[in-house]
Design an enzyme around this catalytic site. Structure first.
Site, PDB file in Angstrom:
ATOM      1  N   GLY A   4       0.797  -1.220   0.000  1.00 27.78           N
ATOM      2  CA  GLY A   4       0.000   0.000   0.000  1.00 27.78           C
ATOM      3  C   GLY A   4       0.830   1.271   0.000  1.00 27.78           C
ATOM      4  N   ASN A   5       1.994   1.252   0.691  1.00 32.05           N
ATOM      5  CA  ASN A   5       2.811   2.474   0.807  1.00 32.05           C
ATOM      6  C   ASN A   5       3.508   2.845  -0.510  1.00 32.05           C
ATOM      7  OD1 ASN A   5       4.616   0.251   1.041  1.00 32.05           O
ATOM      8  ND2 ASN A   5       6.128   1.553   2.038  1.00 32.05           N
ATOM      9  N   LYS A  22       1.976 -12.558   3.442  1.00 38.04           N
ATOM     10  CA  LYS A  22       3.248 -12.412   2.709  1.00 38.04           C
ATOM     11  C   LYS A  22       4.110 -13.663   2.891  1.00 38.04           C
ATOM     12  CE  LYS A  22       3.269  -7.466   3.520  1.00 38.04           C
ATOM     13  NZ  LYS A  22       2.346  -7.164   2.424  1.00 38.04           N
TER      14      LYS A  22
HETATM   15  P1  ADP Z   1       1.266  -4.005   2.594  1.00 35.44           P
HETATM   16  O1  ADP Z   1       0.412  -2.866   2.181  1.00 35.44           O
HETATM   17  O2  ADP Z   1       2.681  -3.857   2.134  1.00 35.44           O
HETATM   18  O3  ADP Z   1       0.675  -5.343   2.260  1.00 35.44           O
HETATM   19  P2  ADP Z   1       0.704  -4.632   5.410  1.00 35.44           P
HETATM   20  O4  ADP Z   1       0.369  -3.579   6.401  1.00 35.44           O
HETATM   21  O5  ADP Z   1      -0.363  -5.549   4.951  1.00 35.44           O
HETATM   22  O6  ADP Z   1       1.407  -3.876   4.185  1.00 35.44           O
HETATM   23  O7  ADP Z   1       1.896  -5.547   5.995  1.00 35.44           O
HETATM   24  C1  ADP Z   1       3.105  -4.975   6.457  1.00 35.44           C
HETATM   25  C2  ADP Z   1       3.056  -4.758   7.975  1.00 35.44           C
HETATM   26  O8  ADP Z   1       3.154  -6.008   8.666  1.00 35.44           O
HETATM   27  C3  ADP Z   1       4.200  -3.979   8.561  1.00 35.44           C
HETATM   28  O9  ADP Z   1       3.997  -2.588   8.474  1.00 35.44           O
HETATM   29  C4  ADP Z   1       4.241  -4.459  10.031  1.00 35.44           C
HETATM   30  O10 ADP Z   1       3.633  -3.507  10.859  1.00 35.44           O
HETATM   31  C5  ADP Z   1       3.395  -5.707  10.029  1.00 35.44           C
HETATM   32  N1  ADP Z   1       3.965  -6.892  10.673  1.00 35.44           N
HETATM   33  C6  ADP Z   1       3.248  -7.767  11.407  1.00 35.44           C
HETATM   34  N2  ADP Z   1       3.989  -8.776  11.836  1.00 35.44           N
HETATM   35  C7  ADP Z   1       5.237  -8.575  11.360  1.00 35.44           C
HETATM   36  C8  ADP Z   1       6.462  -9.320  11.478  1.00 35.44           C
HETATM   37  N3  ADP Z   1       6.526 -10.479  12.132  1.00 35.44           N
HETATM   38  N4  ADP Z   1       7.553  -8.826  10.849  1.00 35.44           N
HETATM   39  C9  ADP Z   1       7.496  -7.659  10.170  1.00 35.44           C
HETATM   40  N5  ADP Z   1       6.367  -6.914  10.040  1.00 35.44           N
HETATM   41  C10 ADP Z   1       5.232  -7.366  10.622  1.00 35.44           C
HETATM   42 MG    MG Z   2      -1.180  -6.110   3.105  1.00 34.89          MG
END
Ligand code: ADP
Ligand code: MG
Length: 312
Positions: free
Chosen positions: A11-12, A275
């Site tokens: 998203g970023n 992911k």
């Molecule tokens: P995107 O839009 O890239 O899919 P998400 O918000 O869905 O982003 O996923 C990324 C987020 O996952 C990070 O900003 C972080 O806060 C969160 N996160 C949760 N668990 C973990 C972890 N174990 N390691 C790293 N990040 C994590």
């Molecule tokens: Mg996501």
């Protein structure tokens, strides 16, 4: 290097925290993203791009709601297609500009992408994904009654619709995308996880659901036989004990190690969970490696110098 990489943009890549979502903001963010992608293309990778669409489709749904007495509202699948067009257009512009200044002439194109899901997917019995605007309780009750929506109270801000998040089974436009990639076209596909459709008789029918963009990106990468799945997000990589004093980033992990951490609950659903699951599925299905890293270190991640690499 002359490999094929599917790059999933988080998203970023399109919108930063606190921004309202103007076209100018989105284009500016996408220009920064395009610089990273252009570096990867300059390093001779064949690139297929996928991306999320949460805030964009949310705004389209809000526009539909606010204008419902003037213009007929579009169903969720059509709104998903609109978001693919909107983001694809801005990303095409940003990428073509970034390539041109480097003297590269790769064509760039966006494919409106449908993804087949199974009508019997258990997700349809249990909608989990909040989408669109917050509603008053009165309007929420009206929508539940009149349209059969499932609405849940979302903190104190009001009511939100929740929809199912089924598994992606097949990328409808796979052969079209493959053809473009073989022609050297930098291809944008599967936006927002793709438009979910089911097969009914001899027809494809759009459904009111949302497919996870990381899992859809993995399907696409596996179906194309890509070498690498690169998932770009807003953190440096995958950590265990996330946001705890003993937090530790993982440089590299095998499928077996990833499965163990998953079982221990290190990767929550809706953020890092899908992911890691996408990465594991990709390398289990014959992919060489998957990498999860920040957008700013995209090429370094691809070269194993940043982020978290998942190997069989
Ligand atoms: P995107 O839009 O890239 O899919 P998400 O918000 O869905 O982003 O996923 C990324 C987020 O996952 C990070 O900003 C972080 O806060 C969160 N996160 C949760 N668990 C973990 C972890 N174990 N390691 C790293 N990040 C994590
Ligand atoms: Mg996501």
């Amino acid at each position: 290097m002359d490999g094929t990489v599917v790059i999933a943009l988080g998203g970023n890549a399109i919108l930063r925290r606190g921004q309202s979502g103007t076209a100018e903001e989105q284009l500016a963010n996408l220009r920064a993203t395009a610089e990273q992608i252009a570096e990867i293309i300059a390093a001779d990778w064949r690139v297929i791009l996928t991306h999320g669409n949460g805030p964009q489709v949310g705004n389209i749904l809000l526009q539909n709601e606010e204008a419902r007495h003037v213009v007929p509202p579009m169903p969720l699948d059509v709104c998903g297609a609109e978001s693919q067009g909107q983001i694809g257009y801005l990303l095409q512009r940003a990428l073509q500009d970034a390539l041109r200044v480097r003297g590269m002439k790769h064509p760039v194109a966006t494919v409106v992408t449908m993804v087949v899901v199974d009508e019997n997917d258990p997700a349809f019995q249990q909608p989990t994904k909040p989408i669109g605007p917050c509603y008053s309780e009165a309007r929420a009750r009206e929508l539940m009654e009149r349209k059969g929506y499932i609405m849940k109270q979302d903190t104190s801000r009001g009511w939100r619709r929740v929809v199912p998040s089924p598994e992606p089974k097949r990328i409808c436009e796979r052969e079209a995308i493959r053809g473009l990639v073989e022609l050297g076209v930098v291809t944008i596909a599967c936006g927002g996880g793709g438009i979910p459709v089911v097969v009914r008789g001899d027809r494809l029918v759009g459904v009111e659901a949302v497919i996870d963009k990381d899992l859809a990106s993995q399907r696409l990468a596996s179906e194309l036989g890509a070498d690498v799945l690169l998932i770009l997000t807003d953190v440096d990589g995958v950590a265990v004990n996330w946001q705890r004093p003993d937090q530790r980033f993982i440089t590299s992990m095998t499928v077996q190690e990833a499965r163990k951490y998953q079982a221990e609950g290190h990767f929550p659903p809706g953020s890092m969970g899908p992911k890691v699951e996408a990465a594991v599925r990709f390398v289990s299905g014959g992919g060489e490696q998957a990498v999860i890293c920040s957008i700013e270190s995209a090429l370094a991640g691809l070269e194993g110098k940043a982020g978290t690499t998942i190997v069989p």
